[in-house]
Scaffold this motif. Structure first.
Motif, PDB file in Angstrom:
ATOM      1  N   LEU A  40      -0.351 -14.398  -0.157  1.00 16.04           N
ATOM      2  CA  LEU A  40      -0.658 -12.976  -0.039  1.00 16.04           C
ATOM      3  C   LEU A  40      -1.576 -12.703   1.148  1.00 16.04           C
ATOM      4  CD1 LEU A  40      -1.144 -11.912  -3.780  1.00 16.04           C
ATOM      5  CD2 LEU A  40       0.816 -11.472  -2.294  1.00 16.04           C
ATOM      6  N   GLN A  41      -2.505 -13.613   1.411  1.00 16.83           N
ATOM      7  CA  GLN A  41      -3.396 -13.455   2.559  1.00 16.83           C
ATOM      8  C   GLN A  41      -2.593 -13.426   3.859  1.00 16.83           C
ATOM      9  OE1 GLN A  41      -7.043 -13.516   2.162  1.00 16.83           O
ATOM     10  NE2 GLN A  41      -7.100 -12.775   4.274  1.00 16.83           N
ATOM     11  N   LYS A  42      -1.638 -14.358   3.991  1.00 22.08           N
ATOM     12  CA  LYS A  42      -0.806 -14.398   5.198  1.00 22.08           C
ATOM     13  C   LYS A  42      -0.020 -13.097   5.354  1.00 22.08           C
ATOM     14  CE  LYS A  42      -0.033 -19.431   5.247  1.00 22.08           C
ATOM     15  NZ  LYS A  42       0.988 -20.501   5.090  1.00 22.08           N
ATOM     16  N   ALA A  43       0.597 -12.656   4.262  1.00 15.76           N
ATOM     17  CA  ALA A  43       1.412 -11.443   4.329  1.00 15.76           C
ATOM     18  C   ALA A  43       0.556 -10.212   4.576  1.00 15.76           C
ATOM     19  CB  ALA A  43       2.209 -11.290   3.035  1.00 15.76           C
ATOM     20  N   ALA A  44      -0.608 -10.165   3.961  1.00 15.19           N
ATOM     21  CA  ALA A  44      -1.498  -9.021   4.148  1.00 15.19           C
ATOM     22  C   ALA A  44      -1.963  -8.934   5.599  1.00 15.19           C
ATOM     23  CB  ALA A  44      -2.701  -9.129   3.209  1.00 15.19           C
ATOM     24  N   GLU A  45      -2.292 -10.064   6.173  1.00 21.45           N
ATOM     25  CA  GLU A  45      -2.729 -10.071   7.571  1.00 21.45           C
ATOM     26  C   GLU A  45      -1.597  -9.676   8.515  1.00 21.45           C
ATOM     27  OE1 GLU A  45      -4.320 -13.984   8.034  1.00 21.45           O
ATOM     28  OE2 GLU A  45      -6.237 -13.470   7.065  1.00 21.45           O
ATOM     29  N   ALA A  46      -0.348  -9.879   8.070  1.00 24.02           N
ATOM     30  CA  ALA A  46       0.809  -9.460   8.866  1.00 24.02           C
ATOM     31  C   ALA A  46       1.127  -7.982   8.675  1.00 24.02           C
ATOM     32  CB  ALA A  46       2.028 -10.296   8.503  1.00 24.02           C
ATOM     33  N   GLY A  47       0.389  -7.313   7.756  1.00 18.91           N
ATOM     34  CA  GLY A  47       0.564  -5.881   7.580  1.00 18.91           C
ATOM     35  C   GLY A  47       1.433  -5.453   6.427  1.00 18.91           C
ATOM     36  N   GLU A  48       1.808  -6.366   5.526  1.00 18.49           N
ATOM     37  CA  GLU A  48       2.670  -6.009   4.386  1.00 18.49           C
ATOM     38  C   GLU A  48       1.841  -5.297   3.312  1.00 18.49           C
ATOM     39  OE1 GLU A  48       5.381  -5.454   1.500  1.00 18.49           O
ATOM     40  OE2 GLU A  48       5.754  -5.857   3.620  1.00 18.49           O
ATOM     41  N   PRO A  49       2.136  -4.023   3.028  1.00 21.87           N
ATOM     42  CA  PRO A  49       1.283  -3.244   2.127  1.00 21.87           C
ATOM     43  C   PRO A  49       1.246  -3.761   0.695  1.00 21.87           C
ATOM     44  CG  PRO A  49       3.254  -1.995   2.730  1.00 21.87           C
ATOM     45  CD  PRO A  49       3.203  -3.198   3.620  1.00 21.87           C
ATOM     46  N   ARG A  50       2.369  -4.284   0.167  1.00 20.35           N
ATOM     47  CA  ARG A  50       2.341  -4.821  -1.191  1.00 20.35           C
ATOM     48  C   ARG A  50       1.386  -6.001  -1.269  1.00 20.35           C
ATOM     49  NH1 ARG A  50       7.304  -7.140  -1.955  1.00 20.35           N
ATOM     50  NH2 ARG A  50       6.781  -7.656  -4.092  1.00 20.35           N
ATOM     51  N   ALA A  51       1.387  -6.832  -0.244  1.00 23.69           N
ATOM     52  CA  ALA A  51       0.482  -7.982  -0.220  1.00 23.69           C
ATOM     53  C   ALA A  51      -0.965  -7.514  -0.115  1.00 23.69           C
ATOM     54  CB  ALA A  51       0.822  -8.901   0.949  1.00 23.69           C
ATOM     55  N   GLN A  52      -1.212  -6.511   0.711  1.00 20.44           N
ATOM     56  CA  GLN A  52      -2.566  -5.997   0.863  1.00 20.44           C
ATOM     57  C   GLN A  52      -3.105  -5.458  -0.459  1.00 20.44           C
ATOM     58  OE1 GLN A  52      -1.736  -3.204   3.991  1.00 20.44           O
ATOM     59  NE2 GLN A  52      -2.163  -4.664   5.622  1.00 20.44           N
ATOM     60  N   ALA A  53      -2.262  -4.701  -1.173  1.00 21.01           N
ATOM     61  CA  ALA A  53      -2.689  -4.148  -2.457  1.00 21.01           C
ATOM     62  C   ALA A  53      -2.949  -5.254  -3.472  1.00 21.01           C
ATOM     63  CB  ALA A  53      -1.637  -3.175  -2.985  1.00 21.01           C
ATOM     64  N   GLN A  54      -2.068  -6.248  -3.531  1.00 24.73           N
ATOM     65  CA  GLN A  54      -2.250  -7.347  -4.482  1.00 24.73           C
ATOM     66  C   GLN A  54      -3.456  -8.206  -4.116  1.00 24.73           C
ATOM     67  OE1 GLN A  54      -0.746  -7.883  -7.318  1.00 24.73           O
ATOM     68  NE2 GLN A  54       0.753  -6.221  -7.121  1.00 24.73           N
ATOM     69  N   LEU A  55      -3.668  -8.412  -2.817  1.00 23.65           N
ATOM     70  CA  LEU A  55      -4.818  -9.204  -2.390  1.00 23.65           C
ATOM     71  C   LEU A  55      -6.113  -8.480  -2.758  1.00 23.65           C
ATOM     72  CD1 LEU A  55      -5.620 -11.821  -0.935  1.00 23.65           C
ATOM     73  CD2 LEU A  55      -5.616 -10.535   1.215  1.00 23.65           C
ATOM     74  N   GLY A  56      -6.104  -7.166  -2.633  1.00 25.43           N
ATOM     75  CA  GLY A  56      -7.261  -6.390  -3.064  1.00 25.43           C
ATOM     76  C   GLY A  56      -7.573  -6.617  -4.534  1.00 25.43           C
ATOM     77  N   ARG A  57      -6.511  -6.664  -5.351  1.00 28.43           N
ATOM     78  CA  ARG A  57      -6.714  -6.927  -6.779  1.00 28.43           C
ATOM     79  C   ARG A  57      -7.325  -8.316  -7.004  1.00 28.43           C
ATOM     80  NH1 ARG A  57      -3.838  -3.846 -10.632  1.00 28.43           N
ATOM     81  NH2 ARG A  57      -2.471  -2.242  -9.744  1.00 28.43           N
ATOM     82  N   LEU A  58      -6.848  -9.298  -6.235  1.00 25.25           N
ATOM     83  CA  LEU A  58      -7.381 -10.653  -6.411  1.00 25.25           C
ATOM     84  C   LEU A  58      -8.868 -10.692  -6.085  1.00 25.25           C
ATOM     85  CD1 LEU A  58      -4.596 -13.010  -4.979  1.00 25.25           C
ATOM     86  CD2 LEU A  58      -4.853 -12.067  -7.280  1.00 25.25           C
ATOM     87  N   TYR A  59      -9.260 -10.045  -4.995  1.00 21.56           N
ATOM     88  CA  TYR A  59     -10.686 -10.030  -4.639  1.00 21.56           C
ATOM     89  C   TYR A  59     -11.502  -9.213  -5.646  1.00 21.56           C
ATOM     90  CZ  TYR A  59     -10.285 -12.451  -0.181  1.00 21.56           C
ATOM     91  OH  TYR A  59     -10.094 -13.409   0.788  1.00 21.56           O
ATOM     92  N   LEU A  60     -10.890  -8.179  -6.200  1.00 27.18           N
ATOM     93  CA  LEU A  60     -11.593  -7.370  -7.193  1.00 27.18           C
ATOM     94  C   LEU A  60     -11.858  -8.177  -8.458  1.00 27.18           C
ATOM     95  CD1 LEU A  60     -12.643  -4.496  -7.883  1.00 27.18           C
ATOM     96  CD2 LEU A  60     -10.373  -4.015  -8.813  1.00 27.18           C
ATOM     97  N   ASP A  61     -10.868  -8.976  -8.878  1.00 27.33           N
ATOM     98  CA  ASP A  61     -10.973  -9.728 -10.125  1.00 27.33           C
ATOM     99  C   ASP A  61     -11.491 -11.153  -9.938  1.00 27.33           C
ATOM    100  OD1 ASP A  61      -9.892  -7.506 -11.368  1.00 27.33           O
ATOM    101  OD2 ASP A  61      -7.844  -8.278 -11.313  1.00 27.33           O
ATOM    102  N   GLY A  62     -11.517 -11.639  -8.681  1.00 31.96           N
ATOM    103  CA  GLY A  62     -11.909 -13.029  -8.454  1.00 31.96           C
ATOM    104  C   GLY A  62     -10.851 -14.001  -8.928  1.00 31.96           C
TER     105      GLY A  62
END
Length: 302
Positions: free
Chosen positions: A163-185
Motif C-alpha cells: 500500500l505504501q508503494k501504491a500510495a506514493e505512486a498516487g493511487e487513491p484507494r491505497a492512500q485511503a487504506q494506508l491512512g487507516r493503517l497509520y490511524l490504527d497502527g
C-alpha cells in the motif's frame, strides 16, 4: 452497473492514450498506436460495435495494447455487445505477454468470479505479476488480499509495504487504506500525522471514505490542530458523493452546531438523504457484482 456515458467514453480514450502513448524512440510502438486510432475514434462517437470490429484484427495479429483495449470494451460494453468470456480471453493473451493492466484485470475477474471462476489464489497470482511491474492498482489489490488473508497467507506488514508503494505512486484507494493503517497502527507504527497526510491525499482525489475520515480527524484535532470549517467542507464533499456515514456526521454537526450554525432543518434534510441513499457501494449489473479493482474506462489508471 452504470453503463458508460459519452463522458465515460471520453475517459476511455484518455485511458487508452495513457497506456498506448508510444515512446519517441520506438517506431513499432508508434505504428501500433496509430493503428488503434480508428477504435479510439469509434469510442468517442459511442460506437462500441465499430470499436470492437476495429480492434479484433489488431488483437488477433498480436498487438498487445489492442488485446487489452478489446478486453476492457467487451467487459464494460452494454448488452448485447458485452462478452465477459471474450474479455477474459483477450486479457489473458495480453496478460501472458506481460501487459500489467491486463494482468490486474484478470486478477479482478478471478476475485469477483465475473467472467472467470472465483479463485483467490489465481487473483493473487495475477495481481502479483502486475504489482511486480509497479502497477499501483494491482499493488493495492494484492496488499488488501494480504490484509484479509485471501489467496495468500495473511501478512499485515506485506500489506502495508504494498500500500505504501501504491500510495506514493498516487493511487487513491491505497492512500485511503494506508491512512487507516497509520490511524490504527496496523502493519505500521501508529502515526496520526501520517494518517492525516494520506487521508488528505486520497480526499483530494475524491475518495469519499478518506474525505469522511479526514473530516473526523480535523473535527477532533487528531494528527493536527482542530479545524471545524475544513472538517465541514470535507464532510459535505463526502456526503454529496453519496457517503451515508458522512451524511449522518453532517446531520449531527447541524444538530449540535459543530463548525456551523445549528440548523435543525438542515439536519433533518441530511437524515432524510441517508434513508434515500443506497447502502451498497458495489457496482452491480446483469452479470453480477463488479468490484473497483480494475483499470478500465471508468477510472484513470497509473
Amino acid at each position: 452497473m452504470r453503463f458508460p456515458s459519452f463522458a465515460v467514453i471520453f475517459s476511455a480514450i484518455l485511458l487508452l492514450g495513457a497506456f498506448f502513448s508510444p515512446p519517441v524512440n520506438s517506431q513499432q510502438e508508434k505504428e501500433n498506436f496509430d493503428r488503434l486510432m480508428p477504435a479510439m475514434g469509434a469510442l468517442e462517437r459511442g460506437d462500441y460495435a465499430q470499436a470492437i470490429d476495429s480492434l479484433k484484427p489488431l488483437a488477433a495479429d498480436g498487438t498487445v495494447e489492442a488485446q487489452y483495449a478489446l478486453g476492457t470494451i467487451l467487459e464494460t460494453a452494454p448488452p448485447p455487445l458485452r462478452d465477459l468470456q471474450g474479455a477474459y480471453a483477450w486479457y489473458l493473451r495480453a496478460g501472458e505477454a506481460g501487459h500489467a493492466a491486463a494482468q490486474n484485470n484478470l486478477g479482478a475477474m478471478h476475485y469477483d468470479g465475473r467472467g472467470a471462476l472465483r479463485n483467490f489464489i489465481e487473483a493473487a497470482r495475477w495481481y502479483r505479476l502486475a504489482a511486480d511491474q509497479g502497477h499501483a492498482v494491482a499493488q493495492t489489490n494484492l496488499g488488501l488480499m494480504y490484509g484479509m488473508g485471501l489467496g495468500v497467507e495473511q501478512d499485515v506488514h506485506e500489506m502495508a509495504l504494498l500500500l505504501q508503494k501504491a500510495a506514493e505512486a498516487g493511487e487513491p484507494r491505497a492512500q485511503a487504506q494506508l491512512g487507516r493503517l497509520y490511524l490504527d497502527g496496523e502493519g505500521v507504527t501508529q502515526n496520526f500525522a501520517e494518517a492525516l497526510k494520506w487521508f488528505r491525499a486520497a480526499a483530494a482525489q475524491d475518495s469519499d471514505d478518506a474525505q469522511l475520515l479526514l473530516a473526523v480527524m480535523l473535527q477532533k484535532g487528531i494528527g493536527g490542530p482542530r479545524d471545524f470549517e475544513a472538517a465541514m467542507a470535507w464532510l459535505r464533499r463526502a456526503a454529496e458523493r453519496g457517503n451515508r456515514l458522512a451524511m449522518l456526521e453532517l446531520a449531527q454537526a447541524y444538530e449540535l452546531g459543530l463548525g456551523v450554525v445549528a440548523d435543525p432543518a438542515a439536519a433533518k434534510q441530511w437524515r432524510e438523504r441517508v434513508n434515500a441513499a443506497p447502502e451498497s457501494a458495489s457496482r452491480k449489473g446483469p452479470d453480477g457484482p463488479r468490484s473497483n479493482q480494475r483499470v478500465d474506462p471508468r477510472r484513470p489508471g497509473p
